[in-house]
Scaffold this motif. Structure first.
Motif, PDB file in Angstrom:
ATOM      1  N   LEU A  41     -34.949 -16.170  61.521  1.00 25.93           N
ATOM      2  CA  LEU A  41     -34.129 -14.968  61.298  1.00 25.93           C
ATOM      3  C   LEU A  41     -34.530 -14.232  60.020  1.00 25.93           C
ATOM      4  N   ILE A  42     -34.769 -15.000  58.943  1.00 26.43           N
ATOM      5  CA  ILE A  42     -35.062 -14.367  57.647  1.00 26.43           C
ATOM      6  C   ILE A  42     -36.508 -13.894  57.564  1.00 26.43           C
ATOM      7  N   MET A  43     -37.449 -14.784  57.907  1.00 25.18           N
ATOM      8  CA  MET A  43     -38.864 -14.454  57.730  1.00 25.18           C
ATOM      9  C   MET A  43     -39.458 -13.742  58.943  1.00 25.18           C
ATOM     10  N   GLY A  44     -39.018 -14.172  60.143  1.00 27.64           N
ATOM     11  CA  GLY A  44     -39.573 -13.570  61.358  1.00 27.64           C
ATOM     12  C   GLY A  44     -38.928 -12.247  61.713  1.00 27.64           C
ATOM     13  N   LEU A  45     -37.604 -12.232  61.817  1.00 26.03           N
ATOM     14  CA  LEU A  45     -36.894 -11.020  62.232  1.00 26.03           C
ATOM     15  C   LEU A  45     -36.458 -10.160  61.041  1.00 26.03           C
ATOM     16  N   LYS A  46     -36.700 -10.653  59.812  1.00 18.48           N
ATOM     17  CA  LYS A  46     -36.380  -9.898  58.593  1.00 18.48           C
ATOM     18  C   LYS A  46     -34.891  -9.568  58.466  1.00 18.48           C
ATOM     19  N   LEU A  47     -34.045 -10.438  59.006  1.00 19.37           N
ATOM     20  CA  LEU A  47     -32.605 -10.218  58.873  1.00 19.37           C
ATOM     21  C   LEU A  47     -32.154 -10.525  57.454  1.00 19.37           C
ATOM     22  N   ASN A  48     -31.093  -9.867  57.020  1.00 23.69           N
ATOM     23  CA  ASN A  48     -30.481 -10.144  55.726  1.00 23.69           C
ATOM     24  C   ASN A  48     -30.096 -11.631  55.634  1.00 23.69           C
ATOM     25  N   THR A  49     -30.296 -12.242  54.448  1.00 23.54           N
ATOM     26  CA  THR A  49     -30.058 -13.682  54.283  1.00 23.54           C
ATOM     27  C   THR A  49     -28.609 -14.063  54.569  1.00 23.54           C
ATOM     28  N   PHE A  50     -27.659 -13.238  54.109  1.00 21.00           N
ATOM     29  CA  PHE A  50     -26.240 -13.534  54.326  1.00 21.00           C
ATOM     30  C   PHE A  50     -25.909 -13.534  55.818  1.00 21.00           C
ATOM     31  N   ILE A  51     -26.367 -12.507  56.526  1.00 20.04           N
ATOM     32  CA  ILE A  51     -26.110 -12.410  57.972  1.00 20.04           C
ATOM     33  C   ILE A  51     -26.727 -13.614  58.680  1.00 20.04           C
ATOM     34  N   SER A  52     -27.952 -13.972  58.268  1.00 18.07           N
ATOM     35  CA  SER A  52     -28.652 -15.103  58.884  1.00 18.07           C
ATOM     36  C   SER A  52     -27.878 -16.405  58.679  1.00 18.07           C
ATOM     37  N   LEU A  53     -27.350 -16.609  57.474  1.00 21.70           N
ATOM     38  CA  LEU A  53     -26.593 -17.832  57.181  1.00 21.70           C
ATOM     39  C   LEU A  53     -25.324 -17.930  58.026  1.00 21.70           C
ATOM     40  N   ILE A  54     -24.638 -16.806  58.211  1.00 24.14           N
ATOM     41  CA  ILE A  54     -23.419 -16.813  59.015  1.00 24.14           C
ATOM     42  C   ILE A  54     -23.751 -17.095  60.486  1.00 24.14           C
ATOM     43  N   ILE A  55     -24.823 -16.478  60.995  1.00 22.38           N
ATOM     44  CA  ILE A  55     -25.243 -16.721  62.385  1.00 22.38           C
ATOM     45  C   ILE A  55     -25.554 -18.205  62.574  1.00 22.38           C
ATOM     46  N   VAL A  56     -26.357 -18.755  61.661  1.00 22.44           N
ATOM     47  CA  VAL A  56     -26.750 -20.168  61.755  1.00 22.44           C
ATOM     48  C   VAL A  56     -25.529 -21.079  61.645  1.00 22.44           C
ATOM     49  N   SER A  57     -24.573 -20.718  60.799  1.00 22.91           N
ATOM     50  CA  SER A  57     -23.348 -21.519  60.667  1.00 22.91           C
ATOM     51  C   SER A  57     -22.610 -21.604  62.001  1.00 22.91           C
ATOM     52  N   PHE A  58     -22.494 -20.470  62.697  1.00 20.78           N
ATOM     53  CA  PHE A  58     -21.841 -20.455  64.015  1.00 20.78           C
ATOM     54  C   PHE A  58     -22.625 -21.293  65.026  1.00 20.78           C
ATOM     55  N   VAL A  59     -23.948 -21.110  65.051  1.00 21.66           N
ATOM     56  CA  VAL A  59     -24.785 -21.814  66.035  1.00 21.66           C
ATOM     57  C   VAL A  59     -24.727 -23.327  65.814  1.00 21.66           C
ATOM     58  N   VAL A  60     -24.869 -23.746  64.554  1.00 18.54           N
ATOM     59  CA  VAL A  60     -24.845 -25.183  64.242  1.00 18.54           C
ATOM     60  C   VAL A  60     -23.471 -25.777  64.551  1.00 18.54           C
ATOM     61  N   ALA A  61     -22.406 -25.037  64.249  1.00 16.73           N
ATOM     62  CA  ALA A  61     -21.046 -25.518  64.550  1.00 16.73           C
ATOM     63  C   ALA A  61     -20.878 -25.744  66.053  1.00 16.73           C
ATOM     64  N   LEU A  62     -21.395 -24.816  66.860  1.00 20.57           N
ATOM     65  CA  LEU A  62     -21.309 -24.953  68.326  1.00 20.57           C
ATOM     66  C   LEU A  62     -22.120 -26.150  68.808  1.00 20.57           C
ATOM     67  N   LEU A  63     -23.341 -26.308  68.275  1.00 23.22           N
ATOM     68  CA  LEU A  63     -24.208 -27.416  68.687  1.00 23.22           C
ATOM     69  C   LEU A  63     -23.625 -28.772  68.279  1.00 23.22           C
ATOM     70  N   LEU A  64     -22.891 -28.799  67.163  1.00 17.43           N
ATOM     71  CA  LEU A  64     -22.270 -30.048  66.711  1.00 17.43           C
ATOM     72  C   LEU A  64     -21.017 -30.386  67.513  1.00 17.43           C
ATOM     73  N   GLY A  65     -20.616 -29.461  68.382  1.00 21.71           N
ATOM     74  CA  GLY A  65     -19.460 -29.721  69.244  1.00 21.71           C
ATOM     75  C   GLY A  65     -18.125 -29.533  68.558  1.00 21.71           C
ATOM     76  N   MET A  66     -18.090 -28.730  67.497  1.00 20.49           N
ATOM     77  CA  MET A  66     -16.820 -28.474  66.831  1.00 20.49           C
ATOM     78  C   MET A  66     -15.891 -27.692  67.760  1.00 20.49           C
ATOM     79  N   PRO A  67     -14.578 -27.963  67.762  1.00 20.16           N
ATOM     80  CA  PRO A  67     -13.635 -27.203  68.594  1.00 20.16           C
ATOM     81  C   PRO A  67     -13.706 -25.714  68.260  1.00 20.16           C
ATOM     82  N   LEU A  68     -13.693 -24.875  69.287  1.00 19.17           N
ATOM     83  CA  LEU A  68     -13.872 -23.438  69.086  1.00 19.17           C
ATOM     84  C   LEU A  68     -12.832 -22.843  68.148  1.00 19.17           C
ATOM     85  N   ASP A  69     -11.602 -23.363  68.191  1.00 23.97           N
ATOM     86  CA  ASP A  69     -10.554 -22.789  67.352  1.00 23.97           C
ATOM     87  C   ASP A  69     -10.661 -23.214  65.887  1.00 23.97           C
ATOM     88  N   GLU A  70     -11.633 -24.106  65.578  1.00 29.49           N
ATOM     89  CA  GLU A  70     -11.798 -24.559  64.189  1.00 29.49           C
ATOM     90  C   GLU A  70     -13.017 -23.941  63.506  1.00 29.49           C
TER      91      GLU A  70
END
Length: 448
Positions: free
Chosen positions: A16-45
């Motif tokens: 996201l940061i180096m390839g797509l040149k997205l802003n670092t903050f936006i990239s971190l928030i996207i990754v936080s959501f993706v990793v939370a989903l992959l870890l199986g965290m409840p959606l409401d948490e």
């Protein structure tokens, strides 16, 4: 499996940061959501966790970071930083010019964040280089060594300040032990390493550099700048206040003093947030009102300082969100289970994790915060000094700066180096700071 998911998250962040040149903050928030989903965290948490991580990190840091940025800006805009640098150059003399640059950069580096200190000091270093006809790199290596060490080890810089808050370490202890680690590390990575670098890449010491990209620099006539003593005092005041409070607290614990109103007042004044506020108010007077600068101009400098660090605050908050996902998603506990019963010191483990993340991500601050998410569950199993774990994390987060770090490119362009020369100077310099920093932290752990 949790560690595989973390690896996927880090790779995604790089894309996201180096390839797509997205802003670092936006990239971190996207990754936080993706990793939370992959870890199986409840959606409401998931959203609650991300908000808690972002708010918890900024809640501790925003006050210190914001006040620190204003303090540094006032010192820079008043010409205090230039006064410190030029006075030390005059005092040390041409023969000891490197040591003058080291001391000046160290003092200025405490008050100013790395990038700001670099932009402020480089024109001064170039001017000294022309005047004395010495290589800019001969002066530049000690300068960036001092700036980098203060950035990695000493509050109120974001890395050590954030991590101290995450680990629950005493910020005054981090500052005190940070000084003990920082001073010998700067000497090794600055003047001593310069001699080694000159043998490795002698051609780089003939380069003239280019600072045209910095634009027109504000230059001061020395007689129009604040005095040397008051400039150093203003820059060092938060350090003095926090250090005194820490020493008094350590003596109280050692000698068994009772809590008294006087001791409580000293600890209150030495608290990082209080110390920064007092120092800023002193700077408003010493760097502004005492020199007949209108209060509006002084406040304009403060406003500019906050504007300049706005995105940095968001990036740190994004790193805090990612850290919280790793903790609440169970990754930290998984790492704790892996190392359960291990004889490996949390100090060494924190350094290793931070170093791997730094090489992968580029950002020292993001590497530190992510390390916290993995290391915090381990700290309950050990009686290790938390301030030393903070410093080890800071040391690891500085290692091997390369093409994914903005500092690498700034150093390359300003000093007019090739890629090979930048790797042999800047990257090696950062690695020396990291390794020797860890070494001194481990030595200190035998004593405290």
């Amino acid at each position: 499996m949790p560690l595989v998911i973390v690896a996927i998250g880090i790779v995604l962040l790089l894309v996201l940061i180096m390839g797509l040149k997205l802003n670092t903050f936006i990239s971190l928030i996207i990754v936080s959501f993706v990793v939370a989903l992959l870890l199986g965290m409840p959606l409401d948490e998931i959203v609650t966790t991300i908000e808690a991580g972002l708010g918890g990190t900024l809640g501790h840091l925003a006050l210190i970071f914001g006040l620190g940025a204003m303090l540094g800006k006032l010192i820079a805009d008043a010409g205090g930083a230039q006064r410190i640098a030029m006075t030390l150059v005059a005092k040390f003399g041409e023969k000891n010019i490197q040591w003058a640059v080291v001391v000046a950069s160290f003092i200025i580096g405490i008050a100013l964040f790395f990038e700001v200190g670099l932009v402020l000091l480089i024109p001064i270093v170039f001017a000294i280089s022309r005047q004395l006809r010495v290589s800019i790199l001969y002066l530049g290596i000690p300068m960036v060594a001092a700036l980098s060490v203060t950035h990695g080890f000493l509050p109120p810089h974001p890395g050590p300040t954030v991590i101290a808050g995450e680990y629950g370490a005493d910020l005054g202890q981090v500052l005190l032990y940070g000084f003990i680690v920082a001073v010998p590390t700067v000497i090794i990575a600055g003047p001593i390493f310069t001699k080694v670098a000159k043998r490795i890449v002698p051609e780089s010491f003939k380069k003239t550099g280019n600072i045209a990209s910095l634009g027109e620099q504000k230059e001061f006539d020395l007689k129009d700048t604040p005095g040397f003593g008051i400039s150093v005092f203003t820059a060092m005041l938060p350090v003095l206040l926090m250090s005194v409070a820490t020493v008094i607290t350590l003596l109280q614990k050692t000698l068994g003093w009772d809590n008294t109103p006087v001791l409580a007042a000293i600890q209150f004044i030495g608290n990082a947030s209080t110390a920064m506020l007092i120092s800023l108010l002193v700077a408003v007077y010493t760097m502004g009102l005492a020199r007949q600068i209108p209060i509006k101009t002084v406040m304009d400098s403060c406003t500019t300082a906050i504007t300049q660090i706005g995105m940095m605050l968001l990036i740190i908050g994004g790193g805090g969100a990612f850290k919280q996902v790793l903790i609440d998603g169970g990754v930290g506990d998984y790492v704790a289970e892996i190392f359960d019963g291990t004889t490996l010191s949390p100090i060494l483990l924190a350094w290793i994790i931070a170093a791997i993340l730094r090489i992968s991500l580029g950002s020292a601050t993001v590497a530190s915060l992510t390390t916290a998410g993995l290391v915090i569950p381990l700290l309950g199993q050990s009686d290790v000094n938390l301030a030393l774990v903070v410093l080890a994390t800071g040391a690891g987060s500085l290692i091997a700066s390369h093409v994914n770090d903005a500092g690498f490119w700034m150093f390359k362009e300003y000093f007019g180096l090739t890629m090979k020369e930048t790797f042999a100077t800047w990257t090696l310099l950062e690695t020396i700071i990291s390794v020797f920093g860890l070494g001194f932290v481990l030595l200190l752990s035998l004593v405290v």
